[in-house]
Write a protein that holds these residues in place. Structure first.
Motif, PDB file in Angstrom:
ATOM      1  N   MET A 180      36.502  18.214 -19.279  1.00  0.00           N
ATOM      2  CA  MET A 180      37.517  18.818 -18.406  1.00  0.00           C
ATOM      3  C   MET A 180      37.842  17.955 -17.184  1.00  0.00           C
ATOM      4  SD  MET A 180      36.230  22.716 -18.272  1.00  0.00           S
ATOM      5  CE  MET A 180      36.509  23.838 -19.626  1.00  0.00           C
ATOM      6  N   GLN A 181      37.065  16.912 -16.955  1.00  0.00           N
ATOM      7  CA  GLN A 181      37.269  16.068 -15.786  1.00  0.00           C
ATOM      8  C   GLN A 181      38.476  15.153 -15.985  1.00  0.00           C
ATOM      9  OE1 GLN A 181      35.248  16.989 -13.148  1.00  0.00           O
ATOM     10  NE2 GLN A 181      34.825  18.441 -14.792  1.00  0.00           N
ATOM     11  N   ASP A 182      39.110  14.771 -14.875  1.00  0.00           N
ATOM     12  CA  ASP A 182      40.275  13.892 -14.937  1.00  0.00           C
ATOM     13  C   ASP A 182      39.952  12.562 -15.615  1.00  0.00           C
ATOM     14  OD1 ASP A 182      41.881  15.767 -13.700  1.00  0.00           O
ATOM     15  OD2 ASP A 182      41.522  14.954 -11.691  1.00  0.00           O
ATOM     16  N   GLU A 183      38.778  12.032 -15.338  1.00  0.00           N
ATOM     17  CA  GLU A 183      38.343  10.761 -15.921  1.00  0.00           C
ATOM     18  C   GLU A 183      36.963  10.963 -16.552  1.00  0.00           C
ATOM     19  OE1 GLU A 183      40.158   8.045 -16.118  1.00  0.00           O
ATOM     20  OE2 GLU A 183      41.807   8.804 -14.908  1.00  0.00           O
ATOM     21  N   PRO A 184      36.891  11.587 -17.712  1.00  0.00           N
ATOM     22  CA  PRO A 184      35.593  11.887 -18.324  1.00  0.00           C
ATOM     23  C   PRO A 184      34.695  10.668 -18.519  1.00  0.00           C
ATOM     24  CG  PRO A 184      37.372  12.881 -19.589  1.00  0.00           C
ATOM     25  CD  PRO A 184      38.007  12.041 -18.534  1.00  0.00           C
ATOM     26  N   ASP A 185      35.286   9.537 -18.808  1.00  0.00           N
ATOM     27  CA  ASP A 185      34.485   8.337 -19.046  1.00  0.00           C
ATOM     28  C   ASP A 185      33.850   7.799 -17.771  1.00  0.00           C
ATOM     29  OD1 ASP A 185      35.037   8.453 -21.733  1.00  0.00           O
ATOM     30  OD2 ASP A 185      36.766   7.108 -21.594  1.00  0.00           O
ATOM     31  N   GLU A 186      34.321   8.268 -16.616  1.00  0.00           N
ATOM     32  CA  GLU A 186      33.773   7.807 -15.345  1.00  0.00           C
ATOM     33  C   GLU A 186      32.686   8.728 -14.797  1.00  0.00           C
ATOM     34  OE1 GLU A 186      36.840   6.820 -12.542  1.00  0.00           O
ATOM     35  OE2 GLU A 186      37.944   5.672 -14.035  1.00  0.00           O
ATOM     36  N   VAL A 187      32.386   9.813 -15.490  1.00  0.00           N
ATOM     37  CA  VAL A 187      31.321  10.717 -15.059  1.00  0.00           C
ATOM     38  C   VAL A 187      29.984  10.003 -15.226  1.00  0.00           C
ATOM     39  CG1 VAL A 187      30.120  12.877 -15.596  1.00  0.00           C
ATOM     40  CG2 VAL A 187      32.617  12.817 -15.583  1.00  0.00           C
ATOM     41  N   ASP A 188      29.144  10.101 -14.214  1.00  0.00           N
ATOM     42  CA  ASP A 188      27.834   9.457 -14.217  1.00  0.00           C
ATOM     43  C   ASP A 188      27.022   9.926 -15.427  1.00  0.00           C
ATOM     44  OD1 ASP A 188      25.316   8.429 -13.737  1.00  0.00           O
ATOM     45  OD2 ASP A 188      25.122   9.297 -11.729  1.00  0.00           O
ATOM     46  N   PRO A 189      26.639   9.012 -16.315  1.00  0.00           N
ATOM     47  CA  PRO A 189      25.879   9.399 -17.509  1.00  0.00           C
ATOM     48  C   PRO A 189      24.511  10.000 -17.175  1.00  0.00           C
ATOM     49  CG  PRO A 189      26.144   7.014 -17.418  1.00  0.00           C
ATOM     50  CD  PRO A 189      26.942   7.592 -16.284  1.00  0.00           C
ATOM     51  N   ALA A 190      24.000   9.761 -15.981  1.00  0.00           N
ATOM     52  CA  ALA A 190      22.712  10.350 -15.581  1.00  0.00           C
ATOM     53  C   ALA A 190      22.790  11.873 -15.516  1.00  0.00           C
ATOM     54  CB  ALA A 190      22.277   9.784 -14.234  1.00  0.00           C
ATOM     55  N   LEU A 191      23.996  12.409 -15.352  1.00  0.00           N
ATOM     56  CA  LEU A 191      24.167  13.868 -15.321  1.00  0.00           C
ATOM     57  C   LEU A 191      23.995  14.500 -16.698  1.00  0.00           C
ATOM     58  CD1 LEU A 191      27.265  14.223 -12.965  1.00  0.00           C
ATOM     59  CD2 LEU A 191      24.877  14.729 -12.417  1.00  0.00           C
ATOM     60  N   ALA A 192      23.995  13.697 -17.735  1.00  0.00           N
ATOM     61  CA  ALA A 192      23.915  14.213 -19.107  1.00  0.00           C
ATOM     62  C   ALA A 192      22.484  14.442 -19.589  1.00  0.00           C
ATOM     63  CB  ALA A 192      24.615  13.250 -20.064  1.00  0.00           C
ATOM     64  N   VAL A 193      21.500  14.084 -18.794  1.00  0.00           N
ATOM     65  CA  VAL A 193      20.108  14.206 -19.220  1.00  0.00           C
ATOM     66  C   VAL A 193      19.779  15.664 -19.580  1.00  0.00           C
ATOM     67  CG1 VAL A 193      19.173  14.515 -16.880  1.00  0.00           C
ATOM     68  CG2 VAL A 193      17.748  13.547 -18.658  1.00  0.00           C
ATOM     69  N   VAL A 194      18.950  15.826 -20.604  1.00  0.00           N
ATOM     70  CA  VAL A 194      18.527  17.160 -21.043  1.00  0.00           C
ATOM     71  C   VAL A 194      17.003  17.182 -21.166  1.00  0.00           C
ATOM     72  CG1 VAL A 194      20.670  17.721 -22.247  1.00  0.00           C
ATOM     73  CG2 VAL A 194      18.809  16.620 -23.499  1.00  0.00           C
ATOM     74  N   ASP A 195      16.467  18.374 -21.260  1.00  0.00           N
ATOM     75  CA  ASP A 195      15.039  18.582 -21.454  1.00  0.00           C
ATOM     76  C   ASP A 195      14.854  19.532 -22.629  1.00  0.00           C
ATOM     77  OD1 ASP A 195      12.354  19.177 -21.404  1.00  0.00           O
ATOM     78  OD2 ASP A 195      12.369  20.110 -19.426  1.00  0.00           O
ATOM     79  N   PRO A 196      14.617  19.011 -23.831  1.00  0.00           N
ATOM     80  CA  PRO A 196      14.467  19.866 -25.014  1.00  0.00           C
ATOM     81  C   PRO A 196      13.313  20.859 -24.908  1.00  0.00           C
ATOM     82  CG  PRO A 196      14.666  17.562 -25.651  1.00  0.00           C
ATOM     83  CD  PRO A 196      14.522  17.595 -24.162  1.00  0.00           C
ATOM     84  N   ALA A 197      12.397  20.641 -23.976  1.00  0.00           N
ATOM     85  CA  ALA A 197      11.248  21.536 -23.811  1.00  0.00           C
ATOM     86  C   ALA A 197      11.433  22.541 -22.674  1.00  0.00           C
ATOM     87  CB  ALA A 197       9.988  20.708 -23.578  1.00  0.00           C
ATOM     88  N   ALA A 198      12.607  22.594 -22.068  1.00  0.00           N
ATOM     89  CA  ALA A 198      12.842  23.546 -20.971  1.00  0.00           C
ATOM     90  C   ALA A 198      12.679  24.976 -21.474  1.00  0.00           C
ATOM     91  CB  ALA A 198      14.246  23.350 -20.400  1.00  0.00           C
ATOM     92  N   VAL A 199      12.121  25.824 -20.605  1.00  0.00           N
ATOM     93  CA  VAL A 199      11.903  27.227 -20.954  1.00  0.00           C
ATOM     94  C   VAL A 199      12.386  28.091 -19.795  1.00  0.00           C
ATOM     95  CG1 VAL A 199      10.186  28.988 -21.504  1.00  0.00           C
ATOM     96  CG2 VAL A 199       9.889  26.672 -22.366  1.00  0.00           C
ATOM     97  N   ALA A 200      13.217  29.079 -20.117  1.00  0.00           N
ATOM     98  CA  ALA A 200      13.725  30.015 -19.103  1.00  0.00           C
ATOM     99  C   ALA A 200      13.380  31.442 -19.515  1.00  0.00           C
ATOM    100  CB  ALA A 200      15.235  29.862 -18.949  1.00  0.00           C
ATOM    101  N   ASN A 201      13.005  32.236 -18.536  1.00  0.00           N
ATOM    102  CA  ASN A 201      12.726  33.662 -18.731  1.00  0.00           C
ATOM    103  C   ASN A 201      13.346  34.426 -17.580  1.00  0.00           C
ATOM    104  OD1 ASN A 201      10.790  33.727 -21.063  1.00  0.00           O
ATOM    105  ND2 ASN A 201       9.716  32.302 -19.720  1.00  0.00           N
TER     106      ASN A 201
END
Length: 116
Positions: free
Chosen positions: A54-75
């Motif tokens: 949705m960003q004006d320049e998607p390719d310019e978004v900092d790739p560090a923001l894309a990090v995920v944690d497959p082991a994250a747990v929410a309750n």
């Protein structure tokens, strides 16, 4: 992502817990739905990728923001007249904050954060 943190959030009114972009916003009905949405946002790149597109320049978004944690747990659970949400993840607060804001806007408050 070796250091894991336990974030303790409070959401005063779940009926008002919606992000600023309806297409990305939390639309569940209860604490279990909220926990599932938060957990998915931390574990997978889906929410981030939809936001990035949705960003004006998607390719310019900092790739560090894309990090995920497959082991994250929410309750989440009802406590008095609010929702308590616990999140255990290796993601930094900057990433957690961004995704929480996308999902539920300013409706959350960080109560505490500890080493998990």
């Amino acid at each position: 992502m070796s250091l894991r943190s336990h974030y303790y959030f409070s959401i005063a009114d779940l009926t008002k817990a919606h992000g600023p972009i309806p297409a990305l916003s939390f639309d569940g009905a209860g604490p279990d739905d909220l926990a599932a949405a938060v957990q998915d946002a931390m574990r997978t790149p889906v929410l981030f990728e939809r936001w990035r597109a949705m960003q004006d320049e998607p390719d310019e978004v900092d790739p560090a923001l894309a990090v995920v944690d497959p082991a994250a747990v929410a309750n989440a659970r009802v406590s008095d007249l609010h929702i308590d949400l616990d999140l255990v993840t290796g993601l930094p607060m900057s990433i957690v904050r961004h995704r929480m804001n996308l999902l539920i806007g300013p409706s959350w408050q960080l109560r505490d954060m500890r080493k998990a």
